[in-house]
Design a protein around this motif. Structure first.
Motif, PDB file in Angstrom:
ATOM      1  N   LEU A   5      36.789  39.573  43.561  1.00  0.00           N
ATOM      2  CA  LEU A   5      37.335  40.833  43.056  1.00  0.00           C
ATOM      3  C   LEU A   5      36.464  42.026  43.435  1.00  0.00           C
ATOM      4  O   LEU A   5      36.952  42.997  44.021  1.00  0.00           O
ATOM      5  CB  LEU A   5      37.511  40.748  41.539  1.00  0.00           C
ATOM      6  CG  LEU A   5      38.592  39.747  41.102  1.00  0.00           C
ATOM      7  CD1 LEU A   5      38.465  39.415  39.630  1.00  0.00           C
ATOM      8  CD2 LEU A   5      39.979  40.294  41.395  1.00  0.00           C
ATOM      9  N   PHE A   6      35.183  41.968  43.130  1.00  0.00           N
ATOM     10  CA  PHE A   6      34.323  43.093  43.497  1.00  0.00           C
ATOM     11  C   PHE A   6      34.210  43.210  45.016  1.00  0.00           C
ATOM     12  O   PHE A   6      34.144  44.311  45.560  1.00  0.00           O
ATOM     13  CB  PHE A   6      32.936  42.937  42.875  1.00  0.00           C
ATOM     14  CG  PHE A   6      32.894  43.235  41.403  1.00  0.00           C
ATOM     15  CD1 PHE A   6      32.996  44.537  40.942  1.00  0.00           C
ATOM     16  CD2 PHE A   6      32.758  42.214  40.481  1.00  0.00           C
ATOM     17  CE1 PHE A   6      32.962  44.817  39.589  1.00  0.00           C
ATOM     18  CE2 PHE A   6      32.709  42.478  39.123  1.00  0.00           C
ATOM     19  CZ  PHE A   6      32.816  43.788  38.676  1.00  0.00           C
ATOM     20  N   LEU A  51      32.933  49.129  48.145  1.00  0.00           N
ATOM     21  CA  LEU A  51      32.402  49.854  46.989  1.00  0.00           C
ATOM     22  C   LEU A  51      31.332  49.065  46.250  1.00  0.00           C
ATOM     23  O   LEU A  51      30.559  49.634  45.477  1.00  0.00           O
ATOM     24  CB  LEU A  51      33.545  50.201  46.032  1.00  0.00           C
ATOM     25  CG  LEU A  51      34.591  51.162  46.587  1.00  0.00           C
ATOM     26  CD1 LEU A  51      35.771  51.284  45.629  1.00  0.00           C
ATOM     27  CD2 LEU A  51      33.973  52.539  46.835  1.00  0.00           C
ATOM     28  N   TYR A  52      31.291  47.756  46.468  1.00  0.00           N
ATOM     29  CA  TYR A  52      30.315  46.900  45.789  1.00  0.00           C
ATOM     30  C   TYR A  52      29.672  45.945  46.790  1.00  0.00           C
ATOM     31  O   TYR A  52      30.287  45.564  47.789  1.00  0.00           O
ATOM     32  CB  TYR A  52      30.981  46.063  44.695  1.00  0.00           C
ATOM     33  CG  TYR A  52      31.627  46.850  43.575  1.00  0.00           C
ATOM     34  CD1 TYR A  52      30.902  47.218  42.441  1.00  0.00           C
ATOM     35  CD2 TYR A  52      32.970  47.215  43.652  1.00  0.00           C
ATOM     36  CE1 TYR A  52      31.494  47.926  41.404  1.00  0.00           C
ATOM     37  CE2 TYR A  52      33.570  47.928  42.629  1.00  0.00           C
ATOM     38  CZ  TYR A  52      32.832  48.280  41.507  1.00  0.00           C
ATOM     39  OH  TYR A  52      33.416  48.989  40.491  1.00  0.00           O
ATOM     40  N   LEU A  87      38.192  41.265  33.115  1.00  0.00           N
ATOM     41  CA  LEU A  87      36.958  42.019  32.945  1.00  0.00           C
ATOM     42  C   LEU A  87      36.533  42.691  34.243  1.00  0.00           C
ATOM     43  O   LEU A  87      36.180  43.879  34.261  1.00  0.00           O
ATOM     44  CB  LEU A  87      35.850  41.090  32.442  1.00  0.00           C
ATOM     45  CG  LEU A  87      34.465  41.741  32.324  1.00  0.00           C
ATOM     46  CD1 LEU A  87      34.463  42.808  31.233  1.00  0.00           C
ATOM     47  CD2 LEU A  87      33.386  40.695  32.042  1.00  0.00           C
ATOM     48  N   CYS A  88      36.569  41.952  35.346  1.00  0.00           N
ATOM     49  CA  CYS A  88      36.177  42.537  36.633  1.00  0.00           C
ATOM     50  C   CYS A  88      37.090  43.699  37.012  1.00  0.00           C
ATOM     51  O   CYS A  88      36.620  44.757  37.468  1.00  0.00           O
ATOM     52  CB  CYS A  88      36.188  41.476  37.724  1.00  0.00           C
ATOM     53  SG  CYS A  88      34.909  40.204  37.550  1.00  0.00           S
ATOM     54  N   LEU A  89      38.386  43.529  36.834  1.00  0.00           N
ATOM     55  CA  LEU A  89      39.319  44.625  37.136  1.00  0.00           C
ATOM     56  C   LEU A  89      39.073  45.809  36.214  1.00  0.00           C
ATOM     57  O   LEU A  89      39.185  46.969  36.636  1.00  0.00           O
ATOM     58  CB  LEU A  89      40.763  44.135  37.014  1.00  0.00           C
ATOM     59  CG  LEU A  89      41.234  43.182  38.108  1.00  0.00           C
ATOM     60  CD1 LEU A  89      42.625  42.644  37.782  1.00  0.00           C
ATOM     61  CD2 LEU A  89      41.242  43.865  39.479  1.00  0.00           C
ATOM     62  N   ARG A  99      46.320  43.648  43.966  1.00  0.00           N
ATOM     63  CA  ARG A  99      47.318  43.286  44.982  1.00  0.00           C
ATOM     64  C   ARG A  99      46.716  42.363  46.031  1.00  0.00           C
ATOM     65  O   ARG A  99      47.364  41.410  46.471  1.00  0.00           O
ATOM     66  CB  ARG A  99      47.870  44.553  45.653  1.00  0.00           C
ATOM     67  CG  ARG A  99      48.880  45.325  44.807  1.00  0.00           C
ATOM     68  CD  ARG A  99      49.600  46.371  45.633  1.00  0.00           C
ATOM     69  NE  ARG A  99      48.693  47.400  46.107  1.00  0.00           N
ATOM     70  CZ  ARG A  99      48.412  48.516  45.437  1.00  0.00           C
ATOM     71  NH1 ARG A  99      48.966  48.721  44.251  1.00  0.00           N
ATOM     72  NH2 ARG A  99      47.594  49.411  45.935  1.00  0.00           N
ATOM     73  N   ARG A 100      45.494  42.646  46.443  1.00  0.00           N
ATOM     74  CA  ARG A 100      44.845  41.825  47.459  1.00  0.00           C
ATOM     75  C   ARG A 100      44.653  40.387  46.979  1.00  0.00           C
ATOM     76  O   ARG A 100      44.720  39.441  47.770  1.00  0.00           O
ATOM     77  CB  ARG A 100      43.479  42.409  47.831  1.00  0.00           C
ATOM     78  CG  ARG A 100      43.527  43.703  48.624  1.00  0.00           C
ATOM     79  CD  ARG A 100      42.121  44.284  48.779  1.00  0.00           C
ATOM     80  NE  ARG A 100      42.127  45.542  49.495  1.00  0.00           N
ATOM     81  CZ  ARG A 100      41.967  45.663  50.814  1.00  0.00           C
ATOM     82  NH1 ARG A 100      41.802  44.573  51.542  1.00  0.00           N
ATOM     83  NH2 ARG A 100      41.978  46.832  51.395  1.00  0.00           N
ATOM     84  N   THR A 101      44.375  40.232  45.693  1.00  0.00           N
ATOM     85  CA  THR A 101      44.094  38.900  45.151  1.00  0.00           C
ATOM     86  C   THR A 101      45.289  38.300  44.422  1.00  0.00           C
ATOM     87  O   THR A 101      45.196  37.213  43.858  1.00  0.00           O
ATOM     88  CB  THR A 101      42.887  38.962  44.203  1.00  0.00           C
ATOM     89  OG1 THR A 101      43.037  40.064  43.294  1.00  0.00           O
ATOM     90  CG2 THR A 101      41.606  39.169  44.978  1.00  0.00           C
ATOM     91  N   VAL A 102      46.423  39.029  44.411  1.00  0.00           N
ATOM     92  CA  VAL A 102      47.684  38.552  43.841  1.00  0.00           C
ATOM     93  C   VAL A 102      47.500  38.146  42.378  1.00  0.00           C
ATOM     94  O   VAL A 102      47.796  37.025  41.969  1.00  0.00           O
ATOM     95  CB  VAL A 102      48.277  37.375  44.662  1.00  0.00           C
ATOM     96  CG1 VAL A 102      49.753  37.203  44.323  1.00  0.00           C
ATOM     97  CG2 VAL A 102      48.121  37.618  46.156  1.00  0.00           C
TER      98      VAL A 102
END
Length: 322
Positions: free
Chosen positions: A26-27, A38-39, A173-175, A192-195
């Protein structure tokens, strides 16, 4: 561009591979509009090297605790074989020293699932709300009476300390952290990238009685889809129930079983999501956004915005658009 935000994942023997992987996924997927990451995500342990997982394979932690001095976020995944022992045993000295390094560097701390036992044993949850997996919540509350344990939510944001429930709630939490750092549009792009769903409200119940209706039973799903196309309208419970061909009484009973929220709370959250999108992506006035999102007036939008996010629409726009 500023340097990417460093997220350090502090793992221990018995770590759950899913929790380690979701943080990296996610990050690692978060990008600026020009594609810049960004991370930066780094995996560390109190001693670099192989770390056992709760599966039949190990993982390798290339970094030791020294990297925590550079991290802006430190995330502690669960280790079921170790975490609940912390209800009766002191925090290991090497783990306490690692968290001291993160604290001295001013990093925010976050946990997934029973990783909350680590933060509680460290003392950083004292006097704060926190959550963990609902099966472990009572044990956490008994072991740490100064922590206000809430087993009925997906995650809790206490500013510089955050906790989340079971493994999948780590995704939420990550989102949430990405949304907090870079806005709803960036978080939605990562989702969207990770569905995965772009946003499950942190106060949503961990255990939803009927997330997928059984075949042949009535469902509120169609009414929710219809509501998203009619957010500007002054929707009532009767309107929503009619779209589901249910009585209001039946609808208000089914809705929390499927979503973990009341219909009005769900509707308010969706309107806030839409307002955040407009604030980030358009130049519409606050009054116009209030109207098209169903809040009616800018005063109502400001009230709900501040209650949910602790800021004003104008300040939110300034933070995410400059």
């Amino acid at each position: 561009m500023p340097a990417p935000h460093l997220v350090a994942v502090l793992i221990r023997d018995g770590v759950l591979p899913m929790e380690l992987g979701l943080v990296h996924q996610l990050f690692g997927s978060a990008r600026a509009t020009d594609g810049t990451p960004l991370y930066t995500v780094r995996t560390c342990a109190t001693r670099p090297g192989p770390v056992r997982t709760d599966a039949d394979f190990p993982v390798y932690a290339p970094h030791g605790p020294e990297i925590l001095a550079e991290a802006r976020t430190v995330l502690v995944p669960a280790s079921h074989e170790q975490d609940e022992r912390l209800a009766t045993e002191p925090l290991p000295a090497d783990l306490r020293a690692a968290l001291d390094t993160a604290r001295d560097a001013g990093a925010r701390l976050a946990s997934v699932c029973t990783g909350a036992f680590v933060l509680a044993a460290y003392g950083t949850l004292d006097g704060r709300r926190a959550t963990t997996h609902w099966l472990s919540a009572d044990r956490l509350a008994r072991a740490h009476p100064r922590v206000e344990v809430d087993a009925d939510v997906l995650h809790v944001d206490e500013g510089e300390v955050l906790t989340s429930a079971g493994e999948a709630a780590g995704i939420d939490l990550c989102l949430h952290l990405i949304r907090r750092d870079h806005g709803a549009a960036t978080a939605a792009d990562v989702a969207r990238r990770t569905v995965v769903p772009p946003h499950r409200e942190g106060g949503q119940a961990q255990y939803i009685r009927r997330p997928v209706p059984e075949p042949g039973t009535a469902s509120t799903a169609a009414s929710r889809a219809w509501a998203l196309d009619h957010l500007a309208d002054p929707l009532t419970l009767a309107d929503l129930a009619a779209q589901a061909t249910m009585s209001v009484r039946t609808y208000t009973r089914h809705f929390p079983q499927e979503t973990g929220q009341t219909p009005l709370r769900w509707l308010t959250q969706r309107r806030l999501d839409r307002a955040r999108q407009y604030l980030e992506e358009t130049d519409h006035t606050i009054d116009h956004i209030a109207g098209v999102c169903g809040f009616g007036t800018d005063v109502s939008l400001r009230h709900h915005f501040h209650a949910a996010l602790g800021t004003t629409p104008r300040n939110y726009r300034a933070a995410f658009r400059g």
